[in-house]
Design a protein around this motif. Structure first.
Motif, PDB file in Angstrom:
ATOM      1  N   ALA A   1       0.700  -1.168  -0.185  1.00  0.00           N
ATOM      2  CA  ALA A   1       0.093   0.017   0.074  1.00  0.00           C
ATOM      3  C   ALA A   1       0.719   1.052   0.222  1.00  0.00           C
ATOM      4  N   ASN A   2       1.926   1.516   1.114  1.00  0.00           N
ATOM      5  CA  ASN A   2       2.689   2.065   0.777  1.00  0.00           C
ATOM      6  C   ASN A   2       3.475   2.933  -0.188  1.00  0.00           C
TER       7      ASN A   2
ATOM      8  N   ARG B   1       2.706   1.574  -3.585  1.00  0.00           N
ATOM      9  CA  ARG B   1       1.636   2.188  -4.653  1.00  0.00           C
ATOM     10  C   ARG B   1       1.389   3.780  -4.603  1.00  0.00           C
ATOM     11  N   SER B   2       1.439   3.967  -3.003  1.00  0.00           N
ATOM     12  CA  SER B   2       1.083   5.242  -3.029  1.00  0.00           C
ATOM     13  C   SER B   2       2.054   6.362  -3.181  1.00  0.00           C
TER      14      SER B   2
ATOM     15  N   GLU C   1       1.763   6.234  -6.866  1.00  0.00           N
ATOM     16  CA  GLU C   1       1.364   6.963  -7.571  1.00  0.00           C
ATOM     17  C   GLU C   1       1.137   8.485  -7.427  1.00  0.00           C
ATOM     18  N   CYS C   2       1.955   8.824  -6.120  1.00  0.00           N
ATOM     19  CA  CYS C   2       2.235  10.679  -5.960  1.00  0.00           C
ATOM     20  C   CYS C   2       3.650  10.337  -7.170  1.00  0.00           C
TER      21      CYS C   2
ATOM     22  N   THR D   1       9.763   3.009  -5.342  1.00  0.00           N
ATOM     23  CA  THR D   1       9.008   3.213  -5.931  1.00  0.00           C
ATOM     24  C   THR D   1      10.245   2.987  -7.227  1.00  0.00           C
TER      25      THR D   1
ATOM     26  N   THR E   1       4.075  15.028  -1.286  1.00  0.00           N
ATOM     27  CA  THR E   1       2.926  14.536  -0.994  1.00  0.00           C
ATOM     28  C   THR E   1       2.415  12.933  -1.040  1.00  0.00           C
ATOM     29  N   TYR E   2       3.685  11.928  -0.652  1.00  0.00           N
ATOM     30  CA  TYR E   2       3.767  11.290  -0.930  1.00  0.00           C
ATOM     31  C   TYR E   2       3.443  10.697   1.400  1.00  0.00           C
TER      32      TYR E   2
ATOM     33  N   LYS F   1       0.730  12.276   3.510  1.00  0.00           N
ATOM     34  CA  LYS F   1      -0.458  10.952   3.689  1.00  0.00           C
ATOM     35  C   LYS F   1      -0.147  10.250   4.348  1.00  0.00           C
ATOM     36  N   GLN F   2       1.072  10.312   5.268  1.00  0.00           N
ATOM     37  CA  GLN F   2       1.653   8.875   5.827  1.00  0.00           C
ATOM     38  C   GLN F   2       1.090   9.519   7.606  1.00  0.00           C
TER      39      GLN F   2
END
Length: 303
Positions: free
Chosen positions: A222-223, A225-226, A229-230, A263, A298-299, A302-303
């Motif tokens: 999940a991390n 993937r986020s 995306e960011c 990533t 941004t990532y 969100k954490q």
């Protein structure tokens, strides 16, 4: 009888004189009341109380100077507050560790290493990557150029940055690169790459992460993937590049060995003449870096 007449003749002039003095006194009082004690000087007195053009200008200049000083003080206070806020942001950002991996190196290493922890599948340790179809610039060189710019941009914001390499003449395998990020307990592991395929019409950018079923690090899918995306969203917004999908795969050694959010960013296709040229320009490189930084922030938010 004659003495009374004499006395009456003397009294009349005296009375007339007294009346004259009385009238003069009344006239003097009226003059003082109307014109002041010195007559024409009263105009001067009034003039002293009436601001002249020069006095008005002086007052205006004083007010203007006061306004300028007030604005200067306000600007100084604002600038000081901004500096304080920036320093505060940098202090907070320093708690985040970002590891950057400029993909590949000048000379590949064909020795083998496990594709994942405990895996019997073996893959080459590292390759030298692709190269520009028009510019002839090696991918490993482009990756390092952008990565160093990314490091500087992140450090300017106060982040703690670790590079897997800062030169092209190294020999660091994909497993070793992942281990650097793991040992640093990175908040984000950013792997910078460019793509190359046989189809020269192919363009665009995309990111890569593991699948949710990865047996080694599916727990942090999940991390990852986020983060993917960011970073991709920030990159596309900044550069205007064609956006491709996020590729989820468990075939990448450098991802399989990661224990931290990671990533891979494929910035563009060096096999496409236009993107090859574009990625070599300083202006576009700055846009790429700005987009990656934006995505990382941004990532983290969100954490």
């Amino acid at each position: 009888m004659s003495r009374n007449k004499h006395s009456s003749g003397i009294a009349i002039p005296i009375i007339v004189s007294l009346i004259a003095l009385f009238l003069i006194s009344i006239a003097a009082t009226i003059m003082i009341f109307l014109y002041g004690p010195n007559g024409a000087e009263n105009d001067s007195i009034e003039t002293q109380h009436t601001p002249t053009a020069n006095n008005t200008q002086s007052v205006s200049e004083t007010e203007s100077q006061s306004e300028i000083e007030t604005e200067t003080e306000t600007e100084t206070e604002t600038e000081t507050q901004n500096q304080t806020d920036t320093q505060s942001d940098k202090t907070q950002n320093s708690d985040y560790v970002i590891v950057i991996d400029p993909g590949h190196q000048r000379h590949g290493n064909s020795d083998l290493e496990p594709n994942a922890p405990g895996s019997s599948e073996m893959k080459k340790k590292v390759s030298s990557g692709t190269e520009g179809c028009v510019t002839g610039v090696p991918e490993y060189e482009l990756n390092l150029t952008v990565s160093l710019m990314l490091r500087d941009a992140l450090e300017e914001k106060g982040y703690t940055v670790i590079m897997t390499r800062t030169t092209n003449d190294v020999d660091i395998s994909n497993v070793e690169r992942a281990q650097i990020a793991n040992e640093a307990n990175a908040d984000a592991f950013i792997r910078i790459h460019a793509n190359g395929v046989d189809d020269s019409s192919k363009v665009g950018a995309f990111t890569i992460c593991q699948t949710p079923n990865n047996p080694n690090n599916g727990n942090i899918y999940a991390n990852c993937r986020s983060l993917s995306e960011c970073v991709l969203d920030g990159f596309i917004a900044s550069t205007g590049a064609t956006q491709q999908d996020i590729w989820e795969t468990d075939t990448m050694t450098g991802i399989n060995w990661c224990e931290v959010p990671t990533t891979i960013l494929e910035m563009g296709y060096m096999s496409n003449p236009d993107e090859d040229r574009l990625m070599q320009t300083k202006e576009y490189q700055e846009k790429m870096v700005a987009g990656i930084v934006s995505g990382i922030e941004t990532y983290l938010q969100k954490q």
